[in-house]
Design a protein around this motif. Structure first.
Motif, PDB file in Angstrom:
ATOM      1  N   ARG A 173      10.286  47.343 -12.025  1.00  0.00           N
ATOM      2  CA  ARG A 173       9.422  46.832 -13.088  1.00  0.00           C
ATOM      3  C   ARG A 173       9.394  45.596 -13.770  1.00  0.00           C
ATOM      4  NH1 ARG A 173      11.761  50.750 -17.535  1.00  0.00           N
ATOM      5  NH2 ARG A 173      13.549  50.348 -16.220  1.00  0.00           N
ATOM      6  N   ASP A 219       2.562  44.810 -25.264  1.00  0.00           N
ATOM      7  CA  ASP A 219       2.878  45.427 -26.721  1.00  0.00           C
ATOM      8  C   ASP A 219       4.026  44.847 -27.302  1.00  0.00           C
ATOM      9  OD1 ASP A 219       1.107  47.613 -25.916  1.00  0.00           O
ATOM     10  OD2 ASP A 219       2.567  48.088 -24.373  1.00  0.00           O
ATOM     11  N   LYS A 260       4.916  49.747 -23.436  1.00  0.00           N
ATOM     12  CA  LYS A 260       4.757  50.115 -22.054  1.00  0.00           C
ATOM     13  C   LYS A 260       4.741  48.645 -21.387  1.00  0.00           C
ATOM     14  CE  LYS A 260       2.378  54.274 -22.036  1.00  0.00           C
ATOM     15  NZ  LYS A 260       0.968  55.083 -21.675  1.00  0.00           N
ATOM     16  N   ARG A 261       4.277  47.565 -21.908  1.00  0.00           N
ATOM     17  CA  ARG A 261       4.259  46.280 -21.450  1.00  0.00           C
ATOM     18  C   ARG A 261       4.759  45.310 -22.476  1.00  0.00           C
ATOM     19  NH1 ARG A 261       0.001  43.483 -20.306  1.00  0.00           N
ATOM     20  NH2 ARG A 261       0.696  42.709 -18.303  1.00  0.00           N
ATOM     21  N   ALA A 305       5.607  53.046 -28.717  1.00  0.00           N
ATOM     22  CA  ALA A 305       4.697  53.562 -27.291  1.00  0.00           C
ATOM     23  C   ALA A 305       4.575  52.095 -26.490  1.00  0.00           C
ATOM     24  CB  ALA A 305       3.508  53.972 -27.800  1.00  0.00           C
ATOM     25  N   SER A 355      10.376  54.248 -21.126  1.00  0.00           N
ATOM     26  CA  SER A 355       8.765  54.355 -21.530  1.00  0.00           C
ATOM     27  C   SER A 355       8.243  52.947 -20.884  1.00  0.00           C
ATOM     28  CB  SER A 355       8.747  54.661 -22.891  1.00  0.00           C
ATOM     29  OG  SER A 355       9.336  53.668 -23.579  1.00  0.00           O
ATOM     30  N   VAL A 356       8.919  52.001 -20.957  1.00  0.00           N
ATOM     31  CA  VAL A 356       8.448  50.826 -20.516  1.00  0.00           C
ATOM     32  C   VAL A 356       8.025  50.542 -19.182  1.00  0.00           C
ATOM     33  CG1 VAL A 356       8.984  48.155 -20.352  1.00  0.00           C
ATOM     34  CG2 VAL A 356       9.667  49.509 -22.566  1.00  0.00           C
ATOM     35  N   GLU A 357       6.874  50.362 -18.737  1.00  0.00           N
ATOM     36  CA  GLU A 357       6.584  50.241 -17.459  1.00  0.00           C
ATOM     37  C   GLU A 357       6.437  49.233 -16.453  1.00  0.00           C
ATOM     38  OE1 GLU A 357       2.594  52.028 -17.665  1.00  0.00           O
ATOM     39  OE2 GLU A 357       3.427  54.085 -18.378  1.00  0.00           O
ATOM     40  N   HIS A 358       6.424  48.023 -17.404  1.00  0.00           N
ATOM     41  CA  HIS A 358       6.142  46.770 -16.952  1.00  0.00           C
ATOM     42  C   HIS A 358       6.845  45.625 -17.781  1.00  0.00           C
ATOM     43  CE1 HIS A 358       4.536  43.538 -14.124  1.00  0.00           C
ATOM     44  NE2 HIS A 358       4.397  42.898 -15.139  1.00  0.00           N
TER      45      HIS A 358
END
Length: 286
Positions: free
Chosen positions: A136, A156, A82-83, A80, A103-106
């Motif tokens: 991103r 993460d 994301k960062r 999970a 799924s990686v937002e940043h």
């Protein structure tokens, strides 16, 4: 020096009693920056080759192994993420693979040498494949150790894509740096590091693992063989307080299938097997 014809060899003398040589068919770039000497040359087997202070960093031909294993292993094990933070990685190859995860937002990428980024865009575009233009990605030109010490964190996954522990990269192998990196992780976060070739650089792995074992409940390394890093398989440090390494193969396969990745080296089976250590590597673990 652009388009200079060279009928010679680059000899890497990173180790005291071992060297490797790559034939140069053409030198494309050769320049000193504030921090190091950057060179790009063409080789008949590996395509374009990047060296820093005459030490091979990456090649067009086999970079996929290194970059896939330092990104897909922690990201898919986490499940999970994301960062993500990348320390180093100025050629853009690591960002390329991280950003393949929808799924990686940043992604925060911290590179000490702006010169590496700029010339990689021009001379090694196959490595980044447009990653520097991804919305991103936040590129920060700064010392990675200082950034990690001052950042609020919440990452993460942290990937340390460092050079060898000499010159500008030396500080990225210290206990203090690893401690700051752990603080910058979110709950259940994973830290992975480049730790050289254990057969020739065993002390490097031992020192990192000693620091990791003092910081994380799960501290080990995993392996992958990258042809241009001579001396056998390369070790990647792994540190986390979660049970991410124990994810079942079936769950890993499902995450992989859902990711729509199409890697050249990584598979869920390779992921699990990479943590099985040969005896000589296991003996280096403190």
């Amino acid at each position: 020096m652009s388009d200079l014809k060279v009928d010679g060899w680059t000899v890497e003398k990173l180790h005291d009693h071992h060297a490797q040589a790559l034939r140069e068919s053409r030198v494309l770039y050769d320049s000193e920056t504030e921090h190091q000497r950057l060179r790009v040359f063409e080789n008949g087997t590996f395509g374009r080759v990047l060296t820093l202070d005459d030490v091979v960093q990456t090649t067009e031909g086999d970079n996929f192994i290194y970059h896939e294993m330092l990104t897909h292993v922690p990201i898919l094990a986490h499940g999970a993420a994301k960062r993500v933070c990348i320390i180093g990685g100025g050629d853009g190859g690591m960002a390329r693979e991280v950003l393949k995860h929808a799924s990686v937002e940043h992604v925060t990428m911290v590179e000490i040498d702006a010169g590496v980024v700029e010339f990689s865009k021009e001379y090694l575009p196959k490595l980044s494949q447009g990653a520097f233009d991804d919305a991103r990605l936040n590129l920060v030109i700064a010392d990675g150790a200082q950034f990690i010490r001052e950042t609020e964190g919440g990452f993460d996954v942290i990937i340390v894509d460092s050079t060898d522990p000499v010159g500008p990269g030396e500080v990225l192998f210290t206990d203090t740096f690893y401690g700051h990196a752990k603080r910058a992780l979110s709950e259940g976060g994973i830290l992975v590091t480049q730790n050289g070739v254990p057969f020739l650089q065993g002390e490097e792995l031992t020192n990192t693992m000693r620091a990791f074992k003092a910081l994380f409940s799960d501290a080990t390394c995993y392996l992958a063989t990258v042809p241009t890093y001579a001396g056998g398989p390369m070790a990647f440090g792994w540190g986390t307080d979660s049970a991410a390494r124990d994810v079942a193969l079936s769950e890993l396969q499902q995450r992989f299938d859902n990711s729509a990745l199409a890697p050249e080296y990584y598979t869920p089976e390779v992921h699990k097997a990479a943590f099985a250590l040969p005896g000589y590597v296991a003996k280096l673990m403190p």
